[in-house]
Each structure stands twice: as structure tokens, then as C-alpha cells.
Design a protein around this motif. Structure first.
Motif, PDB file in Angstrom:
ATOM      1  N   GLU A 214      11.074  -5.203  46.796  1.00 29.36           N
ATOM      2  CA  GLU A 214      10.993  -4.782  45.400  1.00 29.36           C
ATOM      3  C   GLU A 214      11.555  -3.377  45.206  1.00 29.36           C
ATOM      4  OE1 GLU A 214       7.061  -7.194  43.802  1.00 29.36           O
ATOM      5  OE2 GLU A 214       6.790  -5.369  44.994  1.00 29.36           O
ATOM      6  N   ARG A 215      11.262  -2.492  46.139  1.00 34.95           N
ATOM      7  CA  ARG A 215      11.765  -1.118  46.020  1.00 34.95           C
ATOM      8  C   ARG A 215      13.287  -1.094  46.106  1.00 34.95           C
ATOM      9  NH1 ARG A 215       8.002  -0.162  50.131  1.00 34.95           N
ATOM     10  NH2 ARG A 215       9.567   0.851  51.442  1.00 34.95           N
ATOM     11  N   GLU A 216      13.847  -1.897  46.985  1.00 37.57           N
ATOM     12  CA  GLU A 216      15.307  -1.922  47.117  1.00 37.57           C
ATOM     13  C   GLU A 216      15.957  -2.531  45.882  1.00 37.57           C
ATOM     14  OE1 GLU A 216      15.769  -1.896  51.971  1.00 37.57           O
ATOM     15  OE2 GLU A 216      16.223  -3.739  50.878  1.00 37.57           O
ATOM     16  N   GLU A 217      15.341  -3.548  45.310  1.00 38.14           N
ATOM     17  CA  GLU A 217      15.853  -4.119  44.063  1.00 38.14           C
ATOM     18  C   GLU A 217      15.765  -3.085  42.933  1.00 38.14           C
ATOM     19  OE1 GLU A 217      13.416  -7.530  43.431  1.00 38.14           O
ATOM     20  OE2 GLU A 217      14.551  -8.808  44.806  1.00 38.14           O
ATOM     21  N   PHE A 218      14.654  -2.365  42.898  1.00 37.66           N
ATOM     22  CA  PHE A 218      14.409  -1.393  41.835  1.00 37.66           C
ATOM     23  C   PHE A 218      15.410  -0.242  41.881  1.00 37.66           C
ATOM     24  CE2 PHE A 218      11.499   2.185  40.333  1.00 37.66           C
ATOM     25  CZ  PHE A 218      11.735   1.941  38.991  1.00 37.66           C
ATOM     26  N   VAL A 219      15.674   0.301  43.083  1.00 40.09           N
ATOM     27  CA  VAL A 219      16.606   1.433  43.161  1.00 40.09           C
ATOM     28  C   VAL A 219      18.022   1.015  42.782  1.00 40.09           C
ATOM     29  CG1 VAL A 219      15.246   2.719  44.838  1.00 40.09           C
ATOM     30  CG2 VAL A 219      17.023   1.159  45.655  1.00 40.09           C
ATOM     31  N   GLU A 220      18.371  -0.231  43.062  1.00 35.58           N
ATOM     32  CA  GLU A 220      19.702  -0.702  42.666  1.00 35.58           C
ATOM     33  C   GLU A 220      19.810  -0.778  41.140  1.00 35.58           C
ATOM     34  OE1 GLU A 220      22.795  -4.359  43.655  1.00 35.58           O
ATOM     35  OE2 GLU A 220      21.070  -3.995  44.956  1.00 35.58           O
ATOM     36  N   LEU A 221      18.744  -1.216  40.488  1.00 34.10           N
ATOM     37  CA  LEU A 221      18.732  -1.242  39.029  1.00 34.10           C
ATOM     38  C   LEU A 221      18.838   0.167  38.453  1.00 34.10           C
ATOM     39  CD1 LEU A 221      15.940  -3.897  38.386  1.00 34.10           C
ATOM     40  CD2 LEU A 221      18.386  -4.175  37.947  1.00 34.10           C
ATOM     41  N   MET A 222      18.102   1.112  39.034  1.00 31.52           N
ATOM     42  CA  MET A 222      18.169   2.493  38.548  1.00 31.52           C
ATOM     43  C   MET A 222      19.561   3.074  38.736  1.00 31.52           C
ATOM     44  SD  MET A 222      14.522   4.377  39.319  1.00 31.52           S
ATOM     45  CE  MET A 222      14.499   4.169  41.099  1.00 31.52           C
ATOM     46  N   LEU A 223      20.171   2.831  39.888  1.00 33.70           N
ATOM     47  CA  LEU A 223      21.525   3.326  40.128  1.00 33.70           C
ATOM     48  C   LEU A 223      22.481   2.821  39.051  1.00 33.70           C
ATOM     49  CD1 LEU A 223      23.836   4.585  41.838  1.00 33.70           C
ATOM     50  CD2 LEU A 223      23.938   2.401  43.067  1.00 33.70           C
ATOM     51  N   ASN A 224      22.453   1.538  38.798  1.00 32.41           N
ATOM     52  CA  ASN A 224      23.375   0.970  37.820  1.00 32.41           C
ATOM     53  C   ASN A 224      23.097   1.496  36.413  1.00 32.41           C
ATOM     54  OD1 ASN A 224      25.337  -1.245  38.891  1.00 32.41           O
ATOM     55  ND2 ASN A 224      23.458  -1.532  40.076  1.00 32.41           N
ATOM     56  N   GLN A 225      21.846   1.781  36.133  1.00 32.15           N
ATOM     57  CA  GLN A 225      21.520   2.340  34.827  1.00 32.15           C
ATOM     58  C   GLN A 225      22.060   3.757  34.683  1.00 32.15           C
ATOM     59  OE1 GLN A 225      17.701   0.909  33.575  1.00 32.15           O
ATOM     60  NE2 GLN A 225      17.454   2.539  32.073  1.00 32.15           N
ATOM     61  N   VAL A 226      21.977   4.549  35.750  1.00 27.94           N
ATOM     62  CA  VAL A 226      22.544   5.898  35.725  1.00 27.94           C
ATOM     63  C   VAL A 226      24.058   5.830  35.548  1.00 27.94           C
ATOM     64  CG1 VAL A 226      22.976   7.972  37.112  1.00 27.94           C
ATOM     65  CG2 VAL A 226      20.682   6.983  37.033  1.00 27.94           C
ATOM     66  N   ILE A 227      24.707   4.914  36.262  1.00 29.01           N
ATOM     67  CA  ILE A 227      26.160   4.762  36.117  1.00 29.01           C
ATOM     68  C   ILE A 227      26.520   4.397  34.677  1.00 29.01           C
ATOM     69  CG2 ILE A 227      28.158   3.362  36.782  1.00 29.01           C
ATOM     70  CD1 ILE A 227      26.920   3.123  39.579  1.00 29.01           C
TER      71      ILE A 227
END
Length: 208
Positions: A24-37
């Protein structure tokens, strides 16, 4: 102008382990990264680099250029700055409350450097007009350190004071702020796992 986002997916966000599994943490950080981009792009920044020690989680990245560097964060970023001939915005990958308006405000500074403080003395974003003459030093009280570096190198600086831009997601209580103030995929992901509950006058998380 270029933006660079330090990023590491493997084993991400261990301080969230009391409430989220590794997957879940790895899925979550990927979502945050894409949101920042997406926020950077919406703010008009077209040159975006993701700086990572591993290609893990970035195999299909098309929205930004992926740069691999296995060295320490500071060494990798300072090498990046030394090779840049244009202003650089360093922005952390765990800022889902960062908006295009924040980014425009940060990068419109008339100072040499604009520093965005994070919780606990960290640095959430750093805009550097003359990157070849500035070196970063993250970890610990990096906000104060980055202020001192600007002064010591003869560069004037501005502090961009914002609750939302200053909220990085590291601890379970930070997820409360995301659910209250956030929007987009990162918030949607957390909202499928938790709801807010008020207890003894404070807002907390309750698993669904």
C-alpha cells in the motif's frame, strides 16, 4: 527552468507502516509522485526530471525524464545542480497538497533562492535561480541549513510560508490533513481505506 523530484519507491514511507502495508505504501507514493508531476505541468513547467536510485516503479514513466543515481541524496542532487545552466526547482515527491498556484508563487520569487519549509525543520521545495553556485544539504534541520547556505554563498533568499505546501506525508497523522485538505488520486486512495473521526476534540483516522 527545470524541476527535479527525488523519488524512491522501494520500501517507501516506513513511518506509515502502522497503518499501511508495504504494498500500500508503494502504491501510495507512486500516486503522490504523479500528482506532484501533474501540478508542475499545470503550473507551466515542462522540463521535469525524476531522480531515483532505482528504476523500480518508473519503468512506464512517460510524464517526466527519469535519471538514475545510486549515490546519497545530497550527492545526487548537488551533481544535478552543478550540471544545470538554468533555474532549478527541487520538489519532494510526497506533497499531494502542493498546487499549481503554490508552484507559480515559489518560482516567481525575485530572490536568488526560495525555500519552502516542511514540518519538523525539513525542506519541501527549493527554487534556485543560480544552481551552479548553490549546494543542498538535506536531512536533519535542512530548512535552517538551506537558509545558511544561501547566506554563506552571498545569495538572498525568500521563505515561502504555506501550510499546504509545507505538509509532507510521512506520519499517520499527516493522512488526516490529506483527507481534510486534499483532492485527487492520493486522497482518493486513502479515502478508500480510512475515514475521519473526532475523538476528544481531535480528528483521527479510523480504518474502513
Amino acid at each position: 527552468m527545470r524541476a527535479v523530484i527525488p523519488y524512491k519507491k522501494a520500501g517507501a514511507k516506513s513511518r506509515l507502516s502502522p497503518v499501511l502495508s508495504l504494498e500500500e505504501r508503494e502504491e501510495f507514493v507512486e500516486l503522490m509522485l504523479n500528482q506532484v508531476i501533474d501540478s508542475l505541468k499545470d503550473a507551466g513547467i515542462e522540463k521535469i526530471d525524476v531522480l531515483s536510485p532505482s528504476v523500480y516503479g518508473l519503468e512506464d514513466m512517460t510524464k517526466a525524464r527519469v535519471l538514475l543515481d545510486e549515490d546519497d541524496l545530497n550527492e545526487a542532487l548537488n551533481r544535478y545542480l552543478a550540471g544545470s545552466e538554468e533555474p532549478v526547482l527541487i520538489v519532494m515527491a510526497d506533497l499531494p497538497l502542493l498546487s499549481p498556484a503554490h508552484i507559480k508563487g515559489i518560482t516567481s520569487t525575485e530572490k536568488d533562492v526560495c525555500i519552502v519549509p516542511g514540518k519538523g525543520g525539513g525542506t519541501n521545495a527549493l527554487f534556485i535561480n543560480n544552481p551552479s553556485s548553490y549546494r543542498v544539504k538535506y536531512y536533519g534541520s535542512s530548512f535552517l541549513t538551506h537558509c545558511s547556505i544561501a547566506t554563506d554563498t552571498g545569495q538572498n533568499f525568500e521563505i515561502y510560508d504555506s501550510f499546504l505546501a509545507g505538509t509532507d506525508i510521512d506520519e499517520p497523522e499527516d493522512l488526516v490533513e490529506l483527507l481534510i485538505h486534499g483532492k485527487g488520486p492520493a486522497r482518493e486512495y486513502i479515502s478508500r481505506k480510512f475515514r475521519l473521526e473526532v475523538s476528544r476534540g481531535r480528528v483521527g483516522l479510523v480504518p474502513l
